[in-house]
Write a protein that holds these residues in place. Structure first.
Motif, PDB file in Angstrom:
ATOM      1  N   VAL A   1       0.875  -1.172   0.000  1.00  0.00           N
ATOM      2  CA  VAL A   1       0.000   0.000   0.000  1.00  0.00           C
ATOM      3  C   VAL A   1       0.910   1.218   0.000  1.00  0.00           C
ATOM      4  N   ALA A   2       0.503   2.304  -0.673  1.00  0.00           N
ATOM      5  CA  ALA A   2       1.377   3.475  -0.725  1.00  0.00           C
ATOM      6  C   ALA A   2       0.616   4.766  -0.946  1.00  0.00           C
ATOM      7  N   ASP A   3       1.147   5.815  -0.344  1.00  0.00           N
ATOM      8  CA  ASP A   3       0.725   7.195  -0.595  1.00  0.00           C
ATOM      9  C   ASP A   3       1.727   7.742  -1.599  1.00  0.00           C
ATOM     10  N   ILE A   4       1.266   8.104  -2.803  1.00  0.00           N
ATOM     11  CA  ILE A   4       2.191   8.543  -3.854  1.00  0.00           C
ATOM     12  C   ILE A   4       2.025  10.026  -4.189  1.00  0.00           C
ATOM     13  N   ARG A   5       1.610  10.809  -3.190  1.00  0.00           N
ATOM     14  CA  ARG A   5       1.477  12.253  -3.409  1.00  0.00           C
ATOM     15  C   ARG A   5       2.785  12.897  -3.835  1.00  0.00           C
ATOM     16  N   LYS A   6       3.898  12.458  -3.262  1.00  0.00           N
ATOM     17  CA  LYS A   6       5.184  13.094  -3.565  1.00  0.00           C
ATOM     18  C   LYS A   6       5.616  12.846  -5.003  1.00  0.00           C
ATOM     19  N   SER A   7       4.980  11.868  -5.650  1.00  0.00           N
ATOM     20  CA  SER A   7       5.240  11.626  -7.076  1.00  0.00           C
ATOM     21  C   SER A   7       4.195  12.318  -7.943  1.00  0.00           C
ATOM     22  N   PHE A   8       3.359  13.150  -7.292  1.00  0.00           N
ATOM     23  CA  PHE A   8       2.271  13.869  -7.969  1.00  0.00           C
ATOM     24  C   PHE A   8       1.234  12.914  -8.555  1.00  0.00           C
ATOM     25  N   GLY A   9       1.053  11.779  -7.888  1.00  0.00           N
ATOM     26  CA  GLY A   9       0.015  10.846  -8.306  1.00  0.00           C
ATOM     27  C   GLY A   9       0.515   9.772  -9.243  1.00  0.00           C
ATOM     28  N   GLY A  10      -0.436   9.186  -9.978  1.00  0.00           N
ATOM     29  CA  GLY A  10      -0.134   8.087 -10.883  1.00  0.00           C
ATOM     30  C   GLY A  10      -0.968   6.858 -10.601  1.00  0.00           C
ATOM     31  N   GLY A  11      -1.909   6.986  -9.656  1.00  0.00           N
ATOM     32  CA  GLY A  11      -2.690   5.838  -9.228  1.00  0.00           C
ATOM     33  C   GLY A  11      -3.836   5.441 -10.128  1.00  0.00           C
ATOM     34  N   TYR A  12      -4.265   6.321 -11.023  1.00  0.00           N
ATOM     35  CA  TYR A  12      -5.349   5.976 -11.933  1.00  0.00           C
ATOM     36  C   TYR A  12      -4.772   5.338 -13.191  1.00  0.00           C
ATOM     37  N   ALA A  13      -4.058   4.256 -12.970  1.00  0.00           N
ATOM     38  CA  ALA A  13      -3.395   3.534 -14.061  1.00  0.00           C
ATOM     39  C   ALA A  13      -3.148   2.107 -13.604  1.00  0.00           C
ATOM     40  N   GLU A  14      -2.753   1.257 -14.539  1.00  0.00           N
ATOM     41  CA  GLU A  14      -2.526  -0.149 -14.200  1.00  0.00           C
ATOM     42  C   GLU A  14      -1.205  -0.382 -13.484  1.00  0.00           C
ATOM     43  N   TYR A  15      -0.246   0.527 -13.663  1.00  0.00           N
ATOM     44  CA  TYR A  15       1.059   0.392 -13.017  1.00  0.00           C
ATOM     45  C   TYR A  15       1.532   1.761 -12.546  1.00  0.00           C
ATOM     46  N   ALA A  16       2.355   1.759 -11.494  1.00  0.00           N
ATOM     47  CA  ALA A  16       2.930   3.010 -11.003  1.00  0.00           C
ATOM     48  C   ALA A  16       4.297   2.739 -10.381  1.00  0.00           C
ATOM     49  N   ILE A  17       5.158   3.737 -10.465  1.00  0.00           N
ATOM     50  CA  ILE A  17       6.463   3.680  -9.812  1.00  0.00           C
ATOM     51  C   ILE A  17       6.314   4.262  -8.405  1.00  0.00           C
ATOM     52  N   VAL A  18       6.878   3.545  -7.423  1.00  0.00           N
ATOM     53  CA  VAL A  18       6.794   4.010  -6.036  1.00  0.00           C
ATOM     54  C   VAL A  18       8.174   3.943  -5.402  1.00  0.00           C
ATOM     55  N   ASN A  19       8.556   5.025  -4.738  1.00  0.00           N
ATOM     56  CA  ASN A  19       9.794   5.002  -3.963  1.00  0.00           C
ATOM     57  C   ASN A  19       9.615   4.013  -2.816  1.00  0.00           C
ATOM     58  N   ALA A  20      10.569   3.158  -2.592  1.00  0.00           N
ATOM     59  CA  ALA A  20      10.437   2.086  -1.598  1.00  0.00           C
ATOM     60  C   ALA A  20      10.153   2.611  -0.193  1.00  0.00           C
ATOM     61  N   GLN A  21      10.631   3.818   0.114  1.00  0.00           N
ATOM     62  CA  GLN A  21      10.413   4.345   1.462  1.00  0.00           C
ATOM     63  C   GLN A  21       8.954   4.722   1.718  1.00  0.00           C
ATOM     64  N   HIS A  22       8.133   4.755   0.657  1.00  0.00           N
ATOM     65  CA  HIS A  22       6.717   5.078   0.807  1.00  0.00           C
ATOM     66  C   HIS A  22       5.833   3.832   0.850  1.00  0.00           C
ATOM     67  N   LEU A  23       6.444   2.660   0.798  1.00  0.00           N
ATOM     68  CA  LEU A  23       5.678   1.417   0.782  1.00  0.00           C
ATOM     69  C   LEU A  23       5.322   0.938   2.186  1.00  0.00           C
ATOM     70  N   VAL A  24       4.164   0.313   2.289  1.00  0.00           N
ATOM     71  CA  VAL A  24       3.734  -0.368   3.504  1.00  0.00           C
ATOM     72  C   VAL A  24       3.194  -1.724   3.068  1.00  0.00           C
ATOM     73  N   LYS A  25       3.601  -2.781   3.754  1.00  0.00           N
ATOM     74  CA  LYS A  25       3.087  -4.117   3.400  1.00  0.00           C
ATOM     75  C   LYS A  25       1.634  -4.243   3.843  1.00  0.00           C
ATOM     76  N   LYS A  26       0.804  -4.798   2.942  1.00  0.00           N
ATOM     77  CA  LYS A  26      -0.623  -4.949   3.225  1.00  0.00           C
ATOM     78  C   LYS A  26      -0.855  -6.195   4.077  1.00  0.00           C
ATOM     79  N   PRO A  27      -1.576  -6.061   5.191  1.00  0.00           N
ATOM     80  CA  PRO A  27      -1.923  -7.246   5.976  1.00  0.00           C
ATOM     81  C   PRO A  27      -2.801  -8.193   5.152  1.00  0.00           C
ATOM     82  N   GLU A  28      -2.620  -9.485   5.320  1.00  0.00           N
ATOM     83  CA  GLU A  28      -3.407 -10.458   4.562  1.00  0.00           C
ATOM     84  C   GLU A  28      -4.897 -10.321   4.840  1.00  0.00           C
ATOM     85  N   ALA A  29      -5.237  -9.908   6.062  1.00  0.00           N
ATOM     86  CA  ALA A  29      -6.650  -9.822   6.453  1.00  0.00           C
ATOM     87  C   ALA A  29      -7.371  -8.622   5.857  1.00  0.00           C
ATOM     88  N   VAL A  30      -6.637  -7.746   5.192  1.00  0.00           N
ATOM     89  CA  VAL A  30      -7.234  -6.532   4.607  1.00  0.00           C
ATOM     90  C   VAL A  30      -7.244  -6.660   3.087  1.00  0.00           C
TER      91      VAL A  30
END
Length: 336
Positions: free
Chosen positions: A103-132
């Motif tokens: 899961v990631a907040d990609i505001r610092k990349s000015f977005g990119g989420g309305y697409a099939e793929y996006a580049i994310v800086n690793a420091q902005h990543l959070v692992k998604k719990p299996e239960a969510v």
């Protein structure tokens, strides 16, 4: 993955009405991760108010960032929060591998989420719990995180009386539930058609601002904190219903009110504190906390509906019409 070169995305080439200037294309190049970056295959994203402001360039600062006369070619895909799986990993990325659900907040990349793929800086990543689920996870990076940060700034203790304005929106829906999970007595402000939804999130009291002046109606109450997600009037009006040492935290609404609170902040009386939302805790830390609360069933994302990628412009229009309750999620696997 090697044979894939193009992806679908919602782009906007001019500023204006989202239903007129945004379109679905299928010829965008899939980006490649550089050093410290990963490529994420997006499963779900969610709709945020900030996107509609950007599309219309409501404030001059948006044009300064995205392009003076039209958005620059590199900033034409919006969408600020994503949930998906890692497909490629750049150099120096540690702690993640291909196939990880993130899961990631990609505001610092000015977005990119309305697409099939996006580049994310690793420091902005959070692992998604299996239960969510991916759909629930996609609601968290912007709205859930902002609500958690707001509650931290409000310094809520069990038994505190908290007022949440704009309680039916994305941030407000999380705010009500997080405040309740922290043991607060929650009074919520929203419009007539959204009262029942807000009650279902366990608000103790709901004030319909369409029926009465909500602040006047609450005079005589003393709140420990006000969490304002939809400020379209002067924040100083809240000082009369705050305790002498109460806290007011502004997270959304009128941009100029945000600036006034951020740089002036002298609206209260006594030792009252007026603040615009600031990041006192890392975004990723707050995202993790909210995801854990969802996994533990302490809160539940208020998803109004799940849409396909092509429906993003209509969803932004719905935000402008103020008909959205909670969050709208974009599922990239949903049939177009």
């Amino acid at each position: 993955m090697k044979h894939l070169k193009l992806m679908r995305a919602i782009v906007f080439r001019n500023y204006g009405d989202p239903q007129e200037v945004m379109e679905l294309v299928d010829d965008r190049k899939i980006p490649k991760p550089n050093k410290n970056e990963v490529l994420v295959k997006i499963e779900c994203a969610s709709i945020n108010a900030a996107d509609r402001y950007i599309v219309r360039a409501n404030y001059f600062i948006i044009r300064m960032v995205f392009g003076l006369f039209r958005p620059s070619k590199k900033k034409r895909i919006l969408g600020m929060d994503i949930a998906g799986t890692i497909q490629l990993i750049g150099k120096n990325v540690k702690g993640y591998q291909v196939g990880d659900a993130v899961v990631a907040d990609i505001r610092k990349s000015f977005g990119g989420g309305y697409a099939e793929y996006a580049i994310v800086n690793a420091q902005h990543l959070v692992k998604k719990p299996e239960a969510v689920s991916f759909e629930k996870a996609a609601t968290v990076p912007i709205s859930g995180q902002a609500a958690m940060m707001g509650m931290i700034l409000c310094s809520i203790n069990p038994g505190d009386k908290v007022l949440i304005n704009g309680a039916s929106g994305g941030v407000g829906s999380f705010g009500v539930q997080i405040a309740k999970a922290q043991g607060a007595y929650v009074t919520a402000i929203c419009s007539t058609k959204k009262v029942e939804a807000v009650k279902s999130w366990r608000a103790d009291e709901v004030v319909d601002y369409r029926e009465k002046d909500s602040i006047k109606a609450l005079i005589g109450n003393e709140f420990d904190a006000v969490f304002d997600t939809a400020s379209f009037e002067c924040p100083s009006r809240y000082k009369q219903i705050l305790k002498k040492d109460g806290k007011y935290v502004l997270v959304g609404g009128d941009f100029y009110n945000m600036l006034k609170v951020k740089f002036l902040g002298r609206f209260g009386r006594g030792s009252q504190k007026f603040m615009a939302l600031t990041q006192k805790v890392e975004v990723t830390t707050n995202i993790k906390t909210v995801l854990e609360m969802i996994a533990d069933k302490k809160i539940k994302p208020a998803i109004q509906k799940v849409i396909s990628l092509k429906d993003v412009p209509d969803a932004l229009h719905s935000l402008e019409q103020r008909t959205v309750v909670g969050k709208i999620v974009v599922n990239l696997n949903k049939e177009v």
